[in-house]
Write a protein that holds these residues in place. Structure first.
Motif, mmCIF file in Angstrom:
data_model
loop_
_atom_site.group_PDB
_atom_site.id
_atom_site.type_symbol
_atom_site.label_atom_id
_atom_site.label_comp_id
_atom_site.label_asym_id
_atom_site.label_seq_id
_atom_site.Cartn_x
_atom_site.Cartn_y
_atom_site.Cartn_z
ATOM 1 N N VAL A 136 0.843 -1.199 0.000
ATOM 2 C CA VAL A 136 0.000 0.000 0.000
ATOM 3 C C VAL A 136 0.878 1.249 0.000
ATOM 4 N N PHE A 137 0.556 2.174 -0.904
ATOM 5 C CA PHE A 137 1.189 3.483 -0.931
ATOM 6 C C PHE A 137 0.164 4.516 -0.471
ATOM 7 N N SER A 138 0.544 5.289 0.540
ATOM 8 C CA SER A 138 -0.353 6.282 1.123
ATOM 9 C C SER A 138 0.221 7.673 0.876
ATOM 10 N N PHE A 139 -0.616 8.544 0.316
ATOM 11 C CA PHE A 139 -0.192 9.893 -0.052
ATOM 12 C C PHE A 139 -0.888 10.914 0.837
ATOM 13 N N GLY A 140 -0.088 11.748 1.547
ATOM 14 C CA GLY A 140 -0.649 12.884 2.259
ATOM 15 C C GLY A 140 -0.873 12.664 3.744
ATOM 16 N N GLY A 141 -0.953 13.788 4.452
ATOM 17 C CA GLY A 141 -1.314 13.763 5.860
ATOM 18 C C GLY A 141 -0.204 13.408 6.821
ATOM 19 N N ILE A 142 1.073 13.537 6.400
ATOM 20 C CA ILE A 142 2.163 13.154 7.306
ATOM 21 C C ILE A 142 2.969 14.366 7.767
ATOM 22 N N ALA A 186 3.178 18.286 9.882
ATOM 23 C CA ALA A 186 3.158 18.634 11.307
ATOM 24 C C ALA A 186 2.012 19.565 11.676
ATOM 25 N N THR A 187 1.073 19.796 10.756
ATOM 26 C CA THR A 187 -0.043 20.693 11.055
ATOM 27 C C THR A 187 -1.199 19.909 11.685
ATOM 28 N N PRO A 188 -2.140 20.614 12.326
ATOM 29 C CA PRO A 188 -3.207 19.915 13.062
ATOM 30 C C PRO A 188 -4.097 19.032 12.199
ATOM 31 N N ASP A 189 -4.151 19.271 10.897
ATOM 32 C CA ASP A 189 -4.999 18.438 10.042
ATOM 33 C C ASP A 189 -4.255 17.246 9.457
ATOM 34 N N ASP A 190 -3.022 17.020 9.878
ATOM 35 C CA ASP A 190 -2.241 15.868 9.417
ATOM 36 C C ASP A 190 -2.394 14.731 10.430
ATOM 37 N N HIS A 191 -3.248 13.769 10.094
ATOM 38 C CA HIS A 191 -3.588 12.702 11.044
ATOM 39 C C HIS A 191 -3.013 11.340 10.671
ATOM 40 N N THR A 192 -2.383 11.225 9.506
ATOM 41 C CA THR A 192 -2.012 9.907 9.007
ATOM 42 C C THR A 192 -1.035 9.190 9.932
ATOM 43 N N ARG A 193 -0.046 9.909 10.450
ATOM 44 C CA ARG A 193 0.941 9.270 11.320
ATOM 45 C C ARG A 193 0.271 8.656 12.549
ATOM 46 N N ALA A 194 -0.564 9.444 13.221
ATOM 47 C CA ALA A 194 -1.222 8.961 14.441
ATOM 48 C C ALA A 194 -2.196 7.836 14.127
ATOM 49 N N CYS A 195 -2.895 7.935 12.997
ATOM 50 C CA CYS A 195 -3.867 6.893 12.656
ATOM 51 C C CYS A 195 -3.169 5.587 12.294
ATOM 52 N N ALA A 196 -2.022 5.660 11.647
ATOM 53 C CA ALA A 196 -1.264 4.446 11.342
ATOM 54 C C ALA A 196 -0.805 3.762 12.624
ATOM 55 N N ALA A 197 -0.336 4.563 13.576
ATOM 56 C CA ALA A 197 0.087 3.989 14.859
ATOM 57 C C ALA A 197 -1.092 3.355 15.585
ATOM 58 N N ALA A 198 -2.223 4.051 15.620
ATOM 59 C CA ALA A 198 -3.395 3.524 16.312
ATOM 60 C C ALA A 198 -3.908 2.255 15.644
ATOM 61 N N ALA A 199 -3.826 2.196 14.312
ATOM 62 C CA ALA A 199 -4.302 1.023 13.592
ATOM 63 C C ALA A 199 -3.522 -0.235 13.957
ATOM 64 N N LEU A 200 -2.256 -0.062 14.338
ATOM 65 C CA LEU A 200 -1.415 -1.196 14.718
ATOM 66 C C LEU A 200 -1.210 -1.298 16.225
ATOM 67 N N ASP A 201 -1.862 -0.400 16.966
ATOM 68 C CA ASP A 201 -1.728 -0.391 18.430
ATOM 69 C C ASP A 201 -0.270 -0.269 18.874
ATOM 70 N N VAL A 202 0.450 0.636 18.225
ATOM 71 C CA VAL A 202 1.826 0.937 18.621
ATOM 72 C C VAL A 202 1.906 2.433 18.907
ATOM 73 N N PRO A 203 2.877 2.865 19.713
ATOM 74 C CA PRO A 203 2.979 4.297 20.031
ATOM 75 C C PRO A 203 3.668 5.080 18.915
ATOM 76 N N LEU A 204 3.450 6.382 18.928
ATOM 77 C CA LEU A 204 4.258 7.292 18.125
ATOM 78 C C LEU A 204 5.548 7.580 18.875
ATOM 79 N N VAL A 205 6.666 7.544 18.167
ATOM 80 C CA VAL A 205 7.959 7.846 18.783
ATOM 81 C C VAL A 205 8.771 8.708 17.821
ATOM 82 N N PHE A 253 4.308 5.539 3.457
ATOM 83 C CA PHE A 253 3.625 6.807 3.643
ATOM 84 C C PHE A 253 4.510 7.942 3.141
ATOM 85 N N VAL A 254 3.991 8.705 2.183
ATOM 86 C CA VAL A 254 4.760 9.790 1.579
ATOM 87 C C VAL A 254 3.928 11.068 1.629
ATOM 88 N N PRO A 255 4.566 12.226 1.408
ATOM 89 C CA PRO A 255 3.825 13.494 1.445
ATOM 90 C C PRO A 255 2.826 13.604 0.299
#
Length: 252
Positions: free
Chosen positions: A63-69, A71-90, A141-143
């Protein structure tokens, strides 16, 4: 391994921006003998993003994912990817060096979040501004910026998936059957699908144009010799039923 795309951003769904990624990804894959199996457009809703990523991570898809990575408040992809796998953001240690090298003290408190990514991620180098994307399992995950995203996708493909490349890319052959109606040709189409299961078959009816009468455009896509044999069979079947045909055209 099926290949999919997630193209993310409210601005795409609202029409403020037009997507360019889908056509380019198809081109990049085709140049390597690969095909896109599916694509989804998603807005910036975190719950929908997380649900979708949970489903795609549970598959074996590339899977190639475009966008949302960013640092602005509407960029949710990083956090959602972590939540989807139940791992923390680091904060990725190598990513931290990149951000600090580019922005110095201005890396904090916000820009550093561009490398606050799911634990276990691998960085994808960004040749434009050095702010990396990230890979997690077979998700990449890419910009959302095409100038950054497209060379990053090429790097991932050539570095990690060369073993999937076809030694000879598929070809597509098309032919027009003039004054044809799909309902009259169902039996022939079913015979084609049964006889050539490895060749992808399509039919596109048209009511006609200024230069063409009503017709069906038949398309066959697959390995070169098999696809040509299938087209010979299709042409023979159409001619046997009395249809006038256009020239067989190779499109790829």
């Amino acid at each position: 391994m099926a290949i999919g795309a997630l193209i993310i951003g409210d601005e795409l769904l609202s029409g403020k921006r037009q997507d360019k990624h889908l056509a380019q990804l198809i081109h990049l894959l085709s140049a390597r003998g690969l095909k896109l199996a599916w694509a989804q457009y998603l807005g910036d809703d975190p719950q929908r993003l997380q649900t979708t990523l949970r489903q795609t991570f549970a598959s074996d898809d590339l899977v190639f994912s475009f966008g949302g990575i960013g640092a602005t408040p509407d960029d949710h992809t990083r956090a959602c990817a972590a939540a989807a796998l139940d791992v923390p953001l680091v904060i990725h240690p190598e990513g931290k060096k990149l951000v600090e090298a580019r922005f110095g003290a201005d890396a904090y408190p916000h820009r550093i979040n561009m490398v606050n990514i799911p634990q276990g991620s691998r960085l994808i180098a960004n040749p434009v501004n050095q702010m990396p994307g990230f890979s997690l399992h077979h998700h990449h995950f890419v910009p959302g910026f095409p100038s950054m995203a497209w060379p990053m996708i090429e790097d991932v493909l050539d570095r990690e998936y060369r073993h999937l490349f076809a030694s000879a890319p598929d070809i597509e052959l098309t032919v027009l059957a003039l004054h044809a109606r799909e309902g009259d040709l169902i039996d022939l189409m079913q015979q084609m699908v049964s006889r050539y299961p490895e060749v992808r078959f399509s039919s596109l009816p048209s009511f006609g144009t200024d230069t063409l009468p009503p017709h069906i455009e038949f398309g066959l896509t697959g390995q070169a010799s098999l696809t040509r044999a299938a087209m010979d069979t299709l042409v023979g079947g159409l001619q046997a039923q009395g249809y006038a045909l256009g020239e067989v055209i190779q499109r790829s």
